[in-house]
Scaffold this active site. Structure first.
Site, PDB file in Angstrom:
ATOM      1  N   SER A 238       9.508   6.081  -2.889  1.00 42.44           N
ATOM      2  CA  SER A 238       9.336   5.049  -1.871  1.00 42.44           C
ATOM      3  C   SER A 238       8.224   5.503  -0.939  1.00 42.44           C
ATOM      4  O   SER A 238       8.073   6.709  -0.677  1.00 42.44           O
ATOM      5  CB  SER A 238      10.638   4.902  -1.071  1.00 42.44           C
ATOM      6  OG  SER A 238      10.378   4.206   0.128  1.00 42.44           O
ATOM      7  N   SER A 239       7.468   4.532  -0.410  1.00 48.54           N
ATOM      8  CA  SER A 239       6.409   4.874   0.549  1.00 48.54           C
ATOM      9  C   SER A 239       7.024   5.535   1.776  1.00 48.54           C
ATOM     10  O   SER A 239       6.365   6.299   2.480  1.00 48.54           O
ATOM     11  CB  SER A 239       5.648   3.616   0.958  1.00 48.54           C
ATOM     12  OG  SER A 239       5.212   2.949  -0.201  1.00 48.54           O
ATOM     13  N   ARG A 240       8.289   5.221   2.040  1.00 49.20           N
ATOM     14  CA  ARG A 240       8.965   5.798   3.207  1.00 49.20           C
ATOM     15  C   ARG A 240       9.233   7.299   3.039  1.00 49.20           C
ATOM     16  O   ARG A 240       9.406   8.003   4.037  1.00 49.20           O
ATOM     17  CB  ARG A 240      10.292   5.104   3.462  1.00 49.20           C
ATOM     18  CG  ARG A 240      10.124   3.707   3.986  1.00 49.20           C
ATOM     19  CD  ARG A 240      11.436   2.968   4.001  1.00 49.20           C
ATOM     20  NE  ARG A 240      11.211   1.570   4.303  1.00 49.20           N
ATOM     21  CZ  ARG A 240      11.133   1.073   5.525  1.00 49.20           C
ATOM     22  NH1 ARG A 240      11.313   1.854   6.552  1.00 49.20           N
ATOM     23  NH2 ARG A 240      10.911  -0.206   5.712  1.00 49.20           N
TER      24      ARG A 240
ATOM     25  N   HIS B 236       2.426   4.966  -4.853  1.00 44.81           N
ATOM     26  CA  HIS B 236       2.962   6.179  -5.474  1.00 44.81           C
ATOM     27  C   HIS B 236       3.235   5.886  -6.942  1.00 44.81           C
ATOM     28  O   HIS B 236       2.895   4.791  -7.436  1.00 44.81           O
ATOM     29  CB  HIS B 236       4.226   6.640  -4.738  1.00 44.81           C
ATOM     30  CG  HIS B 236       5.238   5.548  -4.532  1.00 44.81           C
ATOM     31  ND1 HIS B 236       5.914   4.959  -5.576  1.00 44.81           N
ATOM     32  CD2 HIS B 236       5.655   4.909  -3.416  1.00 44.81           C
ATOM     33  CE1 HIS B 236       6.724   4.033  -5.103  1.00 44.81           C
ATOM     34  NE2 HIS B 236       6.580   3.965  -3.786  1.00 44.81           N
ATOM     35  N   ALA B 237       3.882   6.830  -7.625  1.00 43.25           N
ATOM     36  CA  ALA B 237       4.077   6.685  -9.079  1.00 43.25           C
ATOM     37  C   ALA B 237       4.917   5.455  -9.435  1.00 43.25           C
ATOM     38  O   ALA B 237       4.816   4.938 -10.555  1.00 43.25           O
ATOM     39  CB  ALA B 237       4.700   7.951  -9.640  1.00 43.25           C
TER      40      ALA B 237
ATOM     41  N   HIS C  86       4.640   2.461  -7.937  1.00 43.78           N
ATOM     42  CA  HIS C  86       3.643   1.378  -8.016  1.00 43.78           C
ATOM     43  C   HIS C  86       2.788   1.533  -9.273  1.00 43.78           C
ATOM     44  O   HIS C  86       2.427   0.553  -9.921  1.00 43.78           O
ATOM     45  CB  HIS C  86       2.721   1.404  -6.790  1.00 43.78           C
ATOM     46  CG  HIS C  86       3.418   1.160  -5.491  1.00 43.78           C
ATOM     47  ND1 HIS C  86       3.602   2.130  -4.549  1.00 43.78           N
ATOM     48  CD2 HIS C  86       3.988   0.033  -4.983  1.00 43.78           C
ATOM     49  CE1 HIS C  86       4.232   1.624  -3.501  1.00 43.78           C
ATOM     50  NE2 HIS C  86       4.488   0.362  -3.736  1.00 43.78           N
TER      51      HIS C  86
ATOM     52  N   GLU D 136      12.766  -2.479  -9.312  1.00 45.49           N
ATOM     53  CA  GLU D 136      14.220  -2.689  -9.193  1.00 45.49           C
ATOM     54  C   GLU D 136      14.820  -1.888  -8.046  1.00 45.49           C
ATOM     55  O   GLU D 136      15.968  -2.103  -7.684  1.00 45.49           O
ATOM     56  CB  GLU D 136      14.910  -2.302 -10.511  1.00 45.49           C
ATOM     57  CG  GLU D 136      14.652  -3.300 -11.630  1.00 45.49           C
ATOM     58  CD  GLU D 136      15.298  -2.906 -12.941  1.00 45.49           C
ATOM     59  OE1 GLU D 136      15.763  -1.736 -13.066  1.00 45.49           O
ATOM     60  OE2 GLU D 136      15.328  -3.745 -13.851  1.00 45.49           O
TER      61      GLU D 136
ATOM     62  N   GLY E 113       0.828  -1.206   0.000  1.00 47.08           N
ATOM     63  CA  GLY E 113       0.000   0.000   0.000  1.00 47.08           C
ATOM     64  C   GLY E 113       0.855   1.247   0.000  1.00 47.08           C
ATOM     65  O   GLY E 113       2.041   1.204  -0.349  1.00 47.08           O
ATOM     66  N   ALA E 114       0.249   2.385   0.406  1.00 44.75           N
ATOM     67  CA  ALA E 114       0.898   3.700   0.323  1.00 44.75           C
ATOM     68  C   ALA E 114       1.452   3.891  -1.096  1.00 44.75           C
ATOM     69  O   ALA E 114       2.624   4.184  -1.295  1.00 44.75           O
ATOM     70  CB  ALA E 114       1.989   3.843   1.386  1.00 44.75           C
TER      71      ALA E 114
END
Ligand code: PAF
Length: 259
Positions: free
Chosen positions: A184-186, A33-34, A36, A147, A30-31
Site C-alpha cells: 500500500s502507498s500508506r 509500488h509493486a 500497481h 482486490e 500515484g506513489a
C-alpha cells in the site's frame, strides 16, 4: 509515453485511438509500488493501449491531515510507468477534473456506509465520483483495481452496472510483501518499528476464529481496530498502526474459515 495534464489533451489523444484498438486504464493516486505494477502488467497484457491516471483525489479524504501526508513520488512513478511500457499517463490537477468544484457527485446508499464507509464519511462518494470521471474520459474497454480495496472494487463494479457503463472492471489479486503485509502507498509512512509491527496484521487476520475474536487479538497486539467484518466472501479489516491506517481482506469459505 505521453504525459497529459489537461482534459482537452487527454481527449484529443484518446480520440486519435482507432476503435479497433482496445484501451485499458489503471486508476491510481500515484506513489506506485509493486501492487500497481501488477495492475499495469495485466492491463498491458490484455489491451493494445495501456493508460494510467495519477491523481490524489481530495474528495475521498475525510481527513485533511491524511491528504496532506499522502506521498508524492511523481518522478519515480513516471519512471515505473515508462519501464512498464505505459502508453499515456493522465496527471490532471483538481480544477481540471472538478470544474464543478464537486457540486455533482456519485453516491451509493448501502454498501458505501459499511466497513470503511462507516469510519470515513463521504469517502466512497469521492471515490465513485472520480472513478466515473476517469472512466468517462478514458473510455477504456477494461479498468483495473486491486482486490486489497475490496469494498471499493465492489462499489465500482456496482456503479458500472447501475449506470450501464461500457467497461469491464477487472479485480486483481493483492500483492504482499515477504512478511505478507499487503502493499500500500500508506506503508511508506510507517516508521521502521511500526513497519515490523504491521506484519502482525495479516498474520492475525488469517486466524480462523470469529471476526470479533480476531478484532480482540489485533487489539491485544497493540493495533487500534476500526473494524473486522465478513463481507461478500471476504474477511475485511481496517486498523491503525501508529499514525497510519491500514486495510486488508482475505478470502473466506463456508463457516467463516479462511482458505
Ligand atoms: O484505489 C485508489 O488508488 C483510489 O481510490 C482510486 C481508485 C484511484 C480513486 O481515486
Amino acid at each position: 509515453m505521453k504525459i497529459l495534464n489537461s482534459i482537452s489533451a487527454w481527449q484529443k489523444w484518446r480520440n486519435a485511438i482507432p476503435p479497433t484498438q482496445s484501451v485499458g486504464l489503471v486508476p491510481t493516486m500515484g506513489a506506485l509500488h509493486a501492487g500497481h505494477q501488477s495492475l499495469i502488467r495485466r492491463c498491458r497484457q490484455e489491451n493494445d493501449i495501456c493508460t494510467i491516471s495519477l491523481f490524489v483525489n481530495p474528495t475521498q479524504f475525510n481527513d485533511q491531515e491524511d491528504l496532506a501526508n499522502y506521498p508524492n513520488t511523481f518522478e519515480a512513478d513516471r519512471k515505473l510507468c515508462e519501464d512498464e511500457g505505459v502508453d499515456a499517463i493522465f496527471f490532471p490537477d483538481y480544477n481540471e477534473l472538478y470544474p464543478d468544484d464537486y457540486r455533482y457527485r456519485v453516491s451509493e446508499s448501502e454498501v458505501s456506509r459499511l466497513l470503511c464507509g462507516a469510519h470515513r464519511p463521504g469517502h466512497f462518494d469521492g471515490v465513485l465520483s472520480v472513478v466515473m470521471k476517469l472512466l468517462n474520459l478514458a473510455r477504456p474497454d477494461r479498468a483495473y483495481f486491486g482486490e486489497k480495496d475490496w469494498q471499493q472494487l465492489q462499489l465500482v463494479k456496482g456503479m458500472v452496472e447501475a449506470f450501464f457503463m461500457p467497461v469491464t472492471i477487472v479485480g486483481c489479486p493483492t500483492v504482499r510483501d515477504t512478511d505478507q503485509l499487503a502493499l500500500s502507498s500508506r506503508n511508506f509512512r510507517l516508521s521502521q518499528v511500526d513497519r515490523q509491527k504491521a506484519a502482525g496484521f495479516p498474520r492475525i487476520l488469517s486466524t480462523q476464529a470469529p471476526a470479533e475474536q480476531v478484532a480482540r487479538l489485533l487489539e491485544a497486539d497493540g493495533f487500534a481496530v476500526d473494524y473486522v467484518q465478513d463481507f461478500k466472501g471476504r474477511r475485511c479489516a481496517a486498523i491503525h498502526c501508529g499514525e497510519v491506517r491500514l486495510i486488508d481482506n482475505l478470502p473466506l469459505y463456508e463457516k467463516g474459515e479462511h482458505i
